[in-house]
Design a protein around this motif. Structure first.
Motif, mmCIF file in Angstrom:
data_model
loop_
_atom_site.group_PDB
_atom_site.id
_atom_site.type_symbol
_atom_site.label_atom_id
_atom_site.label_comp_id
_atom_site.label_asym_id
_atom_site.label_seq_id
_atom_site.Cartn_x
_atom_site.Cartn_y
_atom_site.Cartn_z
ATOM 1 N N VAL A 1 0.855 -1.188 0.000
ATOM 2 C CA VAL A 1 0.000 0.000 0.000
ATOM 3 C C VAL A 1 0.889 1.236 0.000
ATOM 4 N N ILE A 2 0.672 2.130 -0.977
ATOM 5 C CA ILE A 2 1.488 3.348 -1.069
ATOM 6 C C ILE A 2 0.729 4.580 -0.611
ATOM 7 N N ASP A 3 -0.585 4.444 -0.425
ATOM 8 C CA ASP A 3 -1.400 5.540 0.104
ATOM 9 C C ASP A 3 -2.406 4.956 1.089
ATOM 10 N N PRO A 4 -2.087 4.999 2.383
ATOM 11 C CA PRO A 4 -2.964 4.384 3.382
ATOM 12 C C PRO A 4 -4.382 4.957 3.404
ATOM 13 N N SER A 5 -4.554 6.225 3.089
ATOM 14 C CA SER A 5 -5.893 6.821 3.165
ATOM 15 C C SER A 5 -6.848 6.242 2.116
ATOM 16 N N SER A 6 -6.315 5.838 0.950
ATOM 17 C CA SER A 6 -7.169 5.281 -0.103
ATOM 18 C C SER A 6 -6.972 3.778 -0.281
ATOM 19 N N GLY A 7 -5.882 3.249 0.282
ATOM 20 C CA GLY A 7 -5.573 1.835 0.099
ATOM 21 C C GLY A 7 -4.907 1.540 -1.235
ATOM 22 N N LEU A 8 -4.466 2.574 -1.959
ATOM 23 C CA LEU A 8 -3.829 2.428 -3.272
ATOM 24 C C LEU A 8 -2.544 1.616 -3.146
ATOM 25 N N THR A 9 -2.384 0.620 -4.031
ATOM 26 C CA THR A 9 -1.186 -0.229 -4.013
ATOM 27 C C THR A 9 -0.262 0.115 -5.179
ATOM 28 N N LYS A 10 0.935 -0.442 -5.118
ATOM 29 C CA LYS A 10 1.872 -0.261 -6.226
ATOM 30 C C LYS A 10 1.296 -0.838 -7.511
ATOM 31 N N ARG A 11 0.561 -1.946 -7.418
ATOM 32 C CA ARG A 11 -0.071 -2.542 -8.598
ATOM 33 C C ARG A 11 -1.103 -1.570 -9.193
ATOM 34 N N ASP A 12 -1.903 -0.943 -8.325
ATOM 35 C CA ASP A 12 -2.902 0.022 -8.805
ATOM 36 C C ASP A 12 -2.232 1.157 -9.578
ATOM 37 N N LEU A 13 -1.131 1.669 -9.057
ATOM 38 C CA LEU A 13 -0.421 2.756 -9.728
ATOM 39 C C LEU A 13 0.124 2.302 -11.080
ATOM 40 N N GLY A 14 0.689 1.094 -11.126
ATOM 41 C CA GLY A 14 1.187 0.552 -12.393
ATOM 42 C C GLY A 14 0.081 0.394 -13.419
ATOM 43 N N GLU A 15 -1.091 -0.072 -12.985
ATOM 44 C CA GLU A 15 -2.224 -0.228 -13.892
ATOM 45 C C GLU A 15 -2.708 1.128 -14.407
ATOM 46 N N TYR A 16 -2.670 2.143 -13.548
ATOM 47 C CA TYR A 16 -3.042 3.493 -13.968
ATOM 48 C C TYR A 16 -2.092 3.993 -15.061
ATOM 49 N N TYR A 17 -0.781 3.845 -14.828
ATOM 50 C CA TYR A 17 0.185 4.286 -15.837
ATOM 51 C C TYR A 17 -0.021 3.537 -17.153
ATOM 52 N N ALA A 18 -0.356 2.260 -17.085
ATOM 53 C CA ALA A 18 -0.607 1.492 -18.308
ATOM 54 C C ALA A 18 -1.818 2.054 -19.056
ATOM 55 N N GLN A 19 -2.848 2.468 -18.316
ATOM 56 C CA GLN A 19 -4.057 2.993 -18.942
ATOM 57 C C GLN A 19 -3.830 4.348 -19.599
ATOM 58 N N VAL A 20 -2.986 5.190 -19.020
ATOM 59 C CA VAL A 20 -2.783 6.542 -19.561
ATOM 60 C C VAL A 20 -1.533 6.654 -20.424
#
Length: 50
Positions: A15-34
């Motif tokens: 988890v890289i953002d405890p307030s939202s629960g965002l994970t490193k995988r989530d961030l990688g998937e976002y970069y792939a989408q944009v």
């Protein structure tokens, strides 16, 4: 369309953002989408995505 590339992420469940629960995988998937929009804007610019 860009060719798919497999990227290995160490500890993708971390988890890289405890307030939202965002994970490193989530961030990688976002970069792939944009990436098709983002990469042309980053061309020839000194940048490090850490």
């Amino acid at each position: 369309m860009a060719a798919a590339t497999k990227v290995l992420i160490s500890h993708p469940e971390r988890v890289i953002d405890p307030s939202s629960g965002l994970t490193k995988r989530d961030l990688g998937e976002y970069y792939a989408q944009v990436s098709l929009w983002l990469l042309p804007h980053l061309k020839d610019r000194p940048i490090a995505l850490v």
